[in-house]
Scaffold this active site. Structure first.
Site, PDB file in Angstrom:
ATOM      1  N   LYS A   1       0.838  -1.206   0.000  1.00  0.00           N
ATOM      2  CA  LYS A   1       0.000   0.000   0.000  1.00  0.00           C
ATOM      3  C   LYS A   1       0.870   1.253   0.000  1.00  0.00           C
ATOM      4  O   LYS A   1       0.391   2.344  -0.277  1.00  0.00           O
ATOM      5  CB  LYS A   1      -0.949   0.009   1.196  1.00  0.00           C
ATOM      6  CG  LYS A   1      -2.077  -1.004   1.110  1.00  0.00           C
ATOM      7  CD  LYS A   1      -3.216  -0.689   2.052  1.00  0.00           C
ATOM      8  CE  LYS A   1      -2.849  -0.777   3.506  1.00  0.00           C
ATOM      9  NZ  LYS A   1      -2.534  -2.145   3.929  1.00  0.00           N
TER      10      LYS A   1
ATOM     11  N   TYR B   1       1.649   3.970   6.699  1.00  0.00           N
ATOM     12  CA  TYR B   1       3.013   3.473   6.495  1.00  0.00           C
ATOM     13  C   TYR B   1       4.027   4.610   6.504  1.00  0.00           C
ATOM     14  O   TYR B   1       5.134   4.464   7.032  1.00  0.00           O
ATOM     15  CB  TYR B   1       3.114   2.731   5.165  1.00  0.00           C
ATOM     16  CG  TYR B   1       2.372   1.422   5.104  1.00  0.00           C
ATOM     17  CD1 TYR B   1       1.844   0.823   6.248  1.00  0.00           C
ATOM     18  CD2 TYR B   1       2.194   0.768   3.896  1.00  0.00           C
ATOM     19  CE1 TYR B   1       1.175  -0.377   6.187  1.00  0.00           C
ATOM     20  CE2 TYR B   1       1.520  -0.445   3.823  1.00  0.00           C
ATOM     21  CZ  TYR B   1       1.012  -1.012   4.967  1.00  0.00           C
ATOM     22  OH  TYR B   1       0.356  -2.207   4.900  1.00  0.00           O
TER      23      TYR B   1
END
Length: 270
Positions: free
Chosen positions: A27, A62
């Site tokens: 992702k 992230y």
């Protein structure tokens, strides 16, 4: 949570923490797939995904944890690991895609339903990759003891690619269900189909004397449905890892059959 842990580990003058590995995922290159609003604004990078691609202009958890980790660079070294679709043994991992597909196949077999592909034509025909849990574990260890890998980010895949058409045939062979060719004209909602199949899975568990599991705790049909409707070749480049000296790999089709055998040994699958 990450900041709290790192603060605790580095606050002592006798701290021996020298390296931290962080595992995120693809992702990083695609964006927030599962956010109901942001997912409509995705503009993924071209594949194969490369570690030094610039960050996408969307919020991403992230990125946040990477920045937190980098802020401690004076206290310890770190490495960042970005696997693809995970292939391993677990009964309660939310993004447990292979186990989700296994449960779906076994429910279809038990109820005599066709084992239909529920993604789109693009994902059916284009290349994807996977990450064997053994390979990512070895990469974590390698980066921890390899000086030039410190403070670097690395993709991690098995090193080969597949199409879901090929994978579907393999899954059919593995779970003894009939292969059904993909028909893009036939609309099929996997989430709706599986939402009331928990009792069917309970029967499969009971009839085969399996380890007690609940379908809702070991599958992710909504997430998988989203992933398989992407129109992007989901392939991560392993060039940087190779150049830095990491050469582990896995045969993805062989890993699928080995994984299924292992889950049968553990009495998680019949």
């Amino acid at each position: 949570m990450l900041s709290n842990v790192l603060n605790a580990l580095t606050s002592s003058p006798n701290s021996k923490l020298s390296h931290v590995t962080l595992q995120t995922g693809s992702k990083h290159y695609v964006g927030p797939l599962f956010d109901p609003i942001l997912s409509t604004q995705l503009s993924p990078h071209d594949s194969p995904f490369i570690e030094d691609y610039p960050r996408l202009p969307l919020p991403n958890f992230y990125y946040n944890v990477e920045d937190i980790l980098a802020s401690y660079s004076k206290s310890f070294t770190y490495s960042i690991h970005r696997p693809s679709i995970f292939l391993g043994v677990s009964t309660r991992s939310y993004f447990n895609i292979p186990l989700t597909l296994a449960v779906y196949a076994l429910v279809c077999k038990h109820q005599n339903y066709p084992f239909r592909y529920f993604g789109n034509k693009f994902s059916w025909e284009h290349f994807w990759d996977m990450t064997n849990a053994r390979v990512i574990a070895e990469q974590h260890v390698w980066a921890s003891v390899t000086d030039k890998a410190k403070n670097e980010a690395f993709n991690c895949t098995n090193g080969d690619v597949f199409t879901w058409k090929m994978m579907w045939k393999l899954l059919c062979d593995t779970f003894d269900v009939e292969f059904v060719p993909f028909d893009e004209k036939e609309k099929f909602d996997i989430v709706e189909f599986m939402k009331d199949k928990g009792e069917v899975w309970d029967k499969i568990v009971e009839e085969n004397g399996l380890y007690k599991t609940k379908m809702e705790e070991m599958t992710c049909f909504g997430a998988l449905d989203t992933i398989l409707k992407l129109e992007v070749q989901h392939v991560l480049s392993m060039t940087k890892s190779r150049e830095f000296g990491f050469h582990e790999y896995a045969n993805t089709p062989k890993s699928i059959t080995e994984w299924a055998h292992r889950l049968r040994q553990m009495k998680i699958l019949p």
